[in-house]
Design an enzyme around this catalytic site. Structure first.
Site, PDB file in Angstrom:
ATOM      1  CG  ASP A  15      -3.230  -8.355   8.764  1.00  0.00           C
ATOM      2  OD1 ASP A  15      -3.692  -7.250   9.085  1.00  0.00           O
ATOM      3  OD2 ASP A  15      -2.489  -8.517   7.781  1.00  0.00           O
ATOM      4  CG  HIS A  25      -0.875  -5.318   1.862  1.00  0.00           C
ATOM      5  ND1 HIS A  25      -0.178  -5.196   3.038  1.00  0.00           N
ATOM      6  CD2 HIS A  25      -0.892  -4.048   1.326  1.00  0.00           C
ATOM      7  CE1 HIS A  25       0.193  -3.928   3.213  1.00  0.00           C
ATOM      8  NE2 HIS A  25      -0.237  -3.209   2.186  1.00  0.00           N
ATOM      9  CB  SER A  34      -0.972  -0.003   1.192  1.00  0.00           C
ATOM     10  OG  SER A  34      -0.300  -0.324   2.386  1.00  0.00           O
ATOM     11  CG  HIS A  86       6.067  -9.337   7.596  1.00  0.00           C
ATOM     12  ND1 HIS A  86       7.023  -8.509   7.053  1.00  0.00           N
ATOM     13  CD2 HIS A  86       4.948  -8.573   7.765  1.00  0.00           C
ATOM     14  CE1 HIS A  86       6.501  -7.301   6.912  1.00  0.00           C
ATOM     15  NE2 HIS A  86       5.248  -7.307   7.329  1.00  0.00           N
ATOM     16  NE  ARG A 102       2.597  -4.125  12.210  1.00  0.00           N
ATOM     17  CZ  ARG A 102       2.438  -4.196  10.888  1.00  0.00           C
ATOM     18  NH1 ARG A 102       1.950  -3.157  10.218  1.00  0.00           N
ATOM     19  NH2 ARG A 102       2.780  -5.283  10.223  1.00  0.00           N
TER      20      ARG A 102
HETATM   21  N1  NMX Z   1       1.148 -19.911   5.256  1.00  0.00           N
HETATM   22  C1  NMX Z   1       1.569 -20.792   4.315  1.00  0.00           C
HETATM   23  N2  NMX Z   1       2.609 -20.576   3.515  1.00  0.00           N
HETATM   24  C2  NMX Z   1       3.288 -19.442   3.693  1.00  0.00           C
HETATM   25  C3  NMX Z   1       2.949 -18.502   4.662  1.00  0.00           C
HETATM   26  C4  NMX Z   1       1.807 -18.759   5.454  1.00  0.00           C
HETATM   27  N3  NMX Z   1       1.372 -17.903   6.375  1.00  0.00           N
HETATM   28  N4  NMX Z   1       3.808 -17.472   4.600  1.00  0.00           N
HETATM   29  C5  NMX Z   1       4.662 -17.757   3.606  1.00  0.00           C
HETATM   30  N5  NMX Z   1       4.338 -18.939   3.052  1.00  0.00           N
HETATM   31  C6  NMX Z   1       4.946 -19.570   1.896  1.00  0.00           C
HETATM   32  C7  NMX Z   1       4.835 -18.654   0.695  1.00  0.00           C
HETATM   33  O1  NMX Z   1       3.536 -18.734   0.106  1.00  0.00           O
HETATM   34  C8  NMX Z   1       5.933 -19.166  -0.184  1.00  0.00           C
HETATM   35  O2  NMX Z   1       5.484 -20.349  -0.803  1.00  0.00           O
HETATM   36  P1  NMX Z   1       5.949 -20.745  -2.282  1.00  0.00           P
HETATM   37  O3  NMX Z   1       7.432 -20.966  -2.185  1.00  0.00           O
HETATM   38  O4  NMX Z   1       5.182 -21.966  -2.591  1.00  0.00           O
HETATM   39  O5  NMX Z   1       5.610 -19.578  -3.160  1.00  0.00           O
HETATM   40  C9  NMX Z   1       7.009 -19.536   0.842  1.00  0.00           C
HETATM   41  O6  NMX Z   1       6.324 -19.730   2.095  1.00  0.00           O
HETATM   42  C10 NMX Z   1       8.076 -18.487   1.034  1.00  0.00           C
HETATM   43  O7  NMX Z   1       7.449 -17.252   1.319  1.00  0.00           O
HETATM   44  P2  NMX Z   1       8.141 -16.163   2.266  1.00  0.00           P
HETATM   45  O8  NMX Z   1       9.376 -15.709   1.572  1.00  0.00           O
HETATM   46  O9  NMX Z   1       8.259 -16.657   3.641  1.00  0.00           O
HETATM   47  O10 NMX Z   1       7.038 -15.024   2.310  1.00  0.00           O
HETATM   48  P3  NMX Z   1       6.780 -13.838   1.263  1.00  0.00           P
HETATM   49  O11 NMX Z   1       7.703 -12.716   1.613  1.00  0.00           O
HETATM   50  O12 NMX Z   1       6.801 -14.316  -0.143  1.00  0.00           O
HETATM   51  O13 NMX Z   1       5.284 -13.433   1.605  1.00  0.00           O
HETATM   52  C11 NMX Z   1       3.478 -12.962   3.041  1.00  0.00           C
HETATM   53  C12 NMX Z   1       4.948 -12.735   2.788  1.00  0.00           C
HETATM   54  C13 NMX Z   1       3.030 -12.075   4.186  1.00  0.00           C
HETATM   55  C14 NMX Z   1       2.700 -12.576   1.791  1.00  0.00           C
HETATM   56  C15 NMX Z   1       3.252 -14.464   3.393  1.00  0.00           C
HETATM   57  O14 NMX Z   1       3.914 -14.758   4.595  1.00  0.00           O
HETATM   58  C16 NMX Z   1       1.786 -14.824   3.507  1.00  0.00           C
HETATM   59  O15 NMX Z   1       1.166 -15.163   2.471  1.00  0.00           O
HETATM   60  N6  NMX Z   1       1.192 -14.790   4.750  1.00  0.00           N
HETATM   61  C17 NMX Z   1      -0.224 -15.046   4.911  1.00  0.00           C
HETATM   62  C18 NMX Z   1      -1.039 -13.834   4.501  1.00  0.00           C
HETATM   63  C19 NMX Z   1      -0.854 -12.713   5.493  1.00  0.00           C
HETATM   64  O16 NMX Z   1      -0.945 -12.865   6.700  1.00  0.00           O
HETATM   65  N7  NMX Z   1      -0.621 -11.481   4.969  1.00  0.00           N
HETATM   66  C20 NMX Z   1      -0.563 -10.276   5.794  1.00  0.00           C
HETATM   67  C21 NMX Z   1       0.825  -9.630   5.859  1.00  0.00           C
HETATM   68  C22 NMX Z   1       0.791  -8.401   6.721  1.00  0.00           C
HETATM   69  N8  NMX Z   1      -0.046  -7.336   6.142  1.00  0.00           N
HETATM   70  O17 NMX Z   1      -0.917  -6.832   6.754  1.00  0.00           O
HETATM   71  O18 NMX Z   1       0.186  -6.958   4.974  1.00  0.00           O
HETATM   72  C1  MLT Z   2       2.189  -3.774   6.425  1.00  0.00           C
HETATM   73  O1  MLT Z   2       1.869  -3.277   7.504  1.00  0.00           O
HETATM   74  O2  MLT Z   2       2.241  -3.091   5.385  1.00  0.00           O
HETATM   75  C2  MLT Z   2       2.417  -5.249   6.345  1.00  0.00           C
HETATM   76  O3  MLT Z   2       2.978  -5.744   7.512  1.00  0.00           O
HETATM   77  C3  MLT Z   2       3.115  -5.710   5.105  1.00  0.00           C
HETATM   78  C4  MLT Z   2       4.529  -5.274   4.899  1.00  0.00           C
HETATM   79  O4  MLT Z   2       5.152  -4.591   5.693  1.00  0.00           O
HETATM   80  O5  MLT Z   2       5.072  -5.687   3.848  1.00  0.00           O
END
Ligand code: NMX
Ligand code: MLT
Length: 441
Positions: A376, A271, A241, A319, A328
Site C-alpha cells: 500500500d 488492511h 479479505s 506486516h 509488491r
Molecule cells: N506504525 C506504527 N506502529 C506499528 C506499525 C506501523 N506501521 N506496524 C505495527 N505497529 C505496531 C502495532 O500497532 C503493534 O502495536 P501495539 O503493541 O501497541 O498493539 C506493534 O507494532 C506490533 O505489531 P506487529 O506485530 O508488528 O504487527 P501486526 O501483525 O499486529 O499488524 C499491520 C500488521 C499491517 C496491521 C501493522 O503493521 C499496521 O498497522 N501497519 C500500518 C497499516 C498498514 O499499512 N496496513 C496494510 C497492510 C497490508 N494490506 O494491504 O493489508
Molecule cells: C494482503 O495483501 O492481504 C495484505 O498484505 C495483508 C496480509 O497479507 O495479511
C-alpha cells in the site's frame, strides 16, 4: 464445458485424492502448537489454513502458484503490445496452476466478455445509496445485490444439491463475479467522480485495457491496471479479505455473500484501506510540514515521529507475516523507476524518501515487528500520477484485484469439500489456569 472448466475438473479430481489421503492416513500428525499470546493476539502464525493458490514467505514474499512476481509476469502470455500479461491469463493460471497457451487465453477472453454483463439492478442498488457513501460500500453493495441470481444458491435450494459437483456452481458465480467487478468499479468511479459519465465496456479490449477505457484513462493505464490487479490478487489465505471470504463461504454462503463480506474486511484501515491512508498521510504532510517547500528527510522524520507519538500507525508500513520489503512494493517501485515522467514525479520522490527514513524510525520506535513497506505504500502514487487522484477509490482497485484470489480459492474450497470453519474459543479463566499449570499435550 469450456477447456478451462474441464482442466479444473481434472485437477480438482486429482488433488482431492491427496487431500483425502492426508485426512484419512495422516489426520493426527501435529503441524503446529498454539500459545496464549497467539490465542489472544490475532492467531498470528498459527498454521491452520490450506491453499495452493499462493504462499507467503516472510522474507521472500508472495509466490502465485509457486512463482515469484517477476516469474509470474515473465511466464504468462502478454497482452497485445504490452510487456504485462492480461488479467484473464492470470485468472487461468491462478485457477489451474498452468501457464495457459495463447489459444487458452483467447478462450478466457471470449468467455469473460459474455460473463461481464452486469444486471441493471446492480446500478439501481448502487444509485440508491447516498452519493457520499464510501466507494467500498458501493462496491460491496453492488456485489451483494447479485446474490439473488447466484447459480450456486439456486443449485443449493434446487433439491438436487450434491457436494461432488457443488464446486461447478461456485466456479460459475466466481467467474461471473471476477468478470463483472471491474465494470462495477468503473461505474462507481464514473458515478462518484465523473458526474455519472458512464462509458460502456469495449468488447475488443482485455480486462485491464477495458478498465482504463471505462474510467476515461489513457492507453498506458491499461498496463497499470493489469499490473495492479495481478499484484493485489492474492496473499495466501490468512489475510482478512481472503480469510473472510473463505470463512463466509464455508457456511455454503454463495460467492456474492462471501466476497461482499471479504470486501468489508478489505475496507479496514489496517488492511486494504491503508492504500488510501498513505495518500492521505502524504497530502497532510505536504500541507502541514512543507507548505510549498521541497521535502527533506528531516521533515519526513519529524512527521513520522509526530504520527507515532500521537498513537497512530504509519500507513503502508509493517506486516503480519512479511519481514522484509514487500515484493509488491518493489514491483511497483520498479514500474515507477522505469516509467519516464513517473520516476521524476514529486509524489514518487516523497514516497521514496519515506522509504529511506521510515524503517529506521520504526526500528527506533521499537514496536512494529516489520519496519518495511507493504504494497500500500507504493500503489497510490502510480494512480495519482495517471490522474486517478480520488484516493478513497484506491481500496476499490484493491478489491477488484483481490476478487481473483478469493474467487479462485473458494472454487477450490468447494472442489476439495472443505467443511464449515469453526475454531474453538476458550475463556480467560482457562488461560489463567493453563498459565499456572501448563497443560500436558
Ligand atoms: N506504525 C506504527 N506502529 C506499528 C506499525 C506501523 N506501521 N506496524 C505495527 N505497529 C505496531 C502495532 O500497532 C503493534 O502495536 P501495539 O503493541 O501497541 O498493539 C506493534 O507494532 C506490533 O505489531 P506487529 O506485530 O508488528 O504487527 P501486526 O501483525 O499486529 O499488524 C499491520 C500488521 C499491517 C496491521 C501493522 O503493521 C499496521 O498497522 N501497519 C500500518 C497499516 C498498514 O499499512 N496496513 C496494510 C497492510 C497490508 N494490506 O494491504 O493489508
Ligand atoms: C494482503 O495483501 O492481504 C495484505 O498484505 C495483508 C496480509 O497479507 O495479511
Amino acid at each position: 464445458m469450456s477447456q478451462l472448466k474441464q482442466t479444473l475438473a481434472k485437477k480438482i479430481a486429482e488433488h482431492s485424492v491427496r487431500t483425502q489421503r492426508l485426512l484419512k492416513e495422516f489426520g493426527n500428525v501435529v503441524i503446529d502448537k498454539v500459545t496464549i499470546s497467539q490465542a489472544i493476539g490475532g492467531m498470528r502464525d498459527i498454521k491452520a489454513l490450506v491453499t495452493d493458490i499462493s504462499y507467503l514467505d516472510p522474507f521472500e514474499g508472495i509466490r502465485f502458484r509457486g512463482k515469484t512476481i517477476p516469474e509470474t509476469f515473465e511466464a504468462l502470455p502478454k497482452a497485445p503490445g504490452s510487456k504485462y500479461p492480461t488479467v484473464e491469463a492470470f485468472w487461468y493460471f491462478l485457477l489451474t496452476g498452468d501457464i495457459p497457451t495463447q489459444e487458452q487465453v483467447d478462450e478466457v477472453l471470449k468467455e469473460w466478455k459474455v460473463r461481464q454483463v452486469v444486471p441493471s439492478y446492480v446500478w439501481d442498488a448502487i444509485r440508491a445509496l447516498p452519493r457520499d457513501s464510501h466507494p467500498m460500500v458501493m462496491l460491496s453493495t453492488g456485489i451483494l445485490s447479485m446474490q439473488k441470481d447466484s447459480k450456486f444458491a439456486k443449485f443449493y435450494s434446487s433439491g438436487n444439491f450434491n457436494k461432488k459437483v457443488a464446486w461447478e456452481y461456485v466456479y460459475e458465480d466466481a467467474y461471473d463475479l471476477v468478470a463483472r467487478i471491474p465494470i462495477i468499479a468503473a461505474f462507481i468511479y464514473n458515478l462518484k467522480y465523473r458526474g455519472d459519465f458512464q462509458v460502456a465496456p469495449d468488447p475488443s479490449l482485455d480486462m485491464g485495457a477495458n478498465f482504463a477505457h471505462m474510467i476515461g484513462q489513457c492507453k498506458e493505464y491499461a498496463d497499470v491496471a493489469r499490473m495492479y490487479f495481478i499484484l493485489h490478487s492474492d496473499h495466501e489465505s490468512g489475510n482478512v479479505s481472503a480469510h473472510t471470504t473463505h470463512l463466509v463461504h464455508s457456511a455454503l454462503s454463495d460467492p456474492y455473500y462471501a466476497y461482499s463480506a471479504g470486501l468489508n474486511g478489505l475496507a479496514g484501515p489496517l488492511h486494504g484501506l491503508a492504500n488510501q491512508e498513505v495518500l492521505d498521510w502524504i497530502i497532510k504532510f505536504e500541507e502541514k510540514y512543507l507548505k510549498g517547500a521541497e521535502p527533506t528527510k528531516e521533515l519526513i522524520e519529524k512527521a513520522l515521529w509526530d504520527t507515532l507519538n500521537s498513537g497512530q500507525v504509519i500507513p503502508g508500513y509493517g506486516h503480519a507475516v512479511l519481514r522484509k520489503t514487500d515484493p509488491r512494493y518493489t514491483a511497483q517501485r520498479n514500474f515507477c523507476l522505469e516509467t519516464p515522467g513517473l520516476k521524476d514525479d514529486p509524489l514518487f520522490k516523497v514516497v521514496s524518501m519515506i522509504y529511506e527514513v521510515a524503517p529506521d524510525v520504526l526500528m527506533k520506535h521499537g514496536k512494529a515487528k516489520n519496519p518495511w513497506p507493504n504494497v500500500d505504500a507504493q500503489s497510490g502514487v502510480i494512480q495519482w500520477y495517471y490522474g486517478v487522484r480520488e484516493w478513497d477509490f484506491y481500496t476499490v482497485l484493491f478489491g477488484v484485484g483481490r476478487s481473483l484470489g478469493c474467487m479462485a480459492n473458494i472454487t477450490w474450497d468447494r472442489g476439495l469439500g472443505y467443511p464449515i470453519e469453526r475454531p474453538k474459543s476458550v475463556t480467560t479463566d482457562m488461560l489463567e489456569k493453563w498459565a499456572a499449570n501448563p497443560p500436558q499435550l
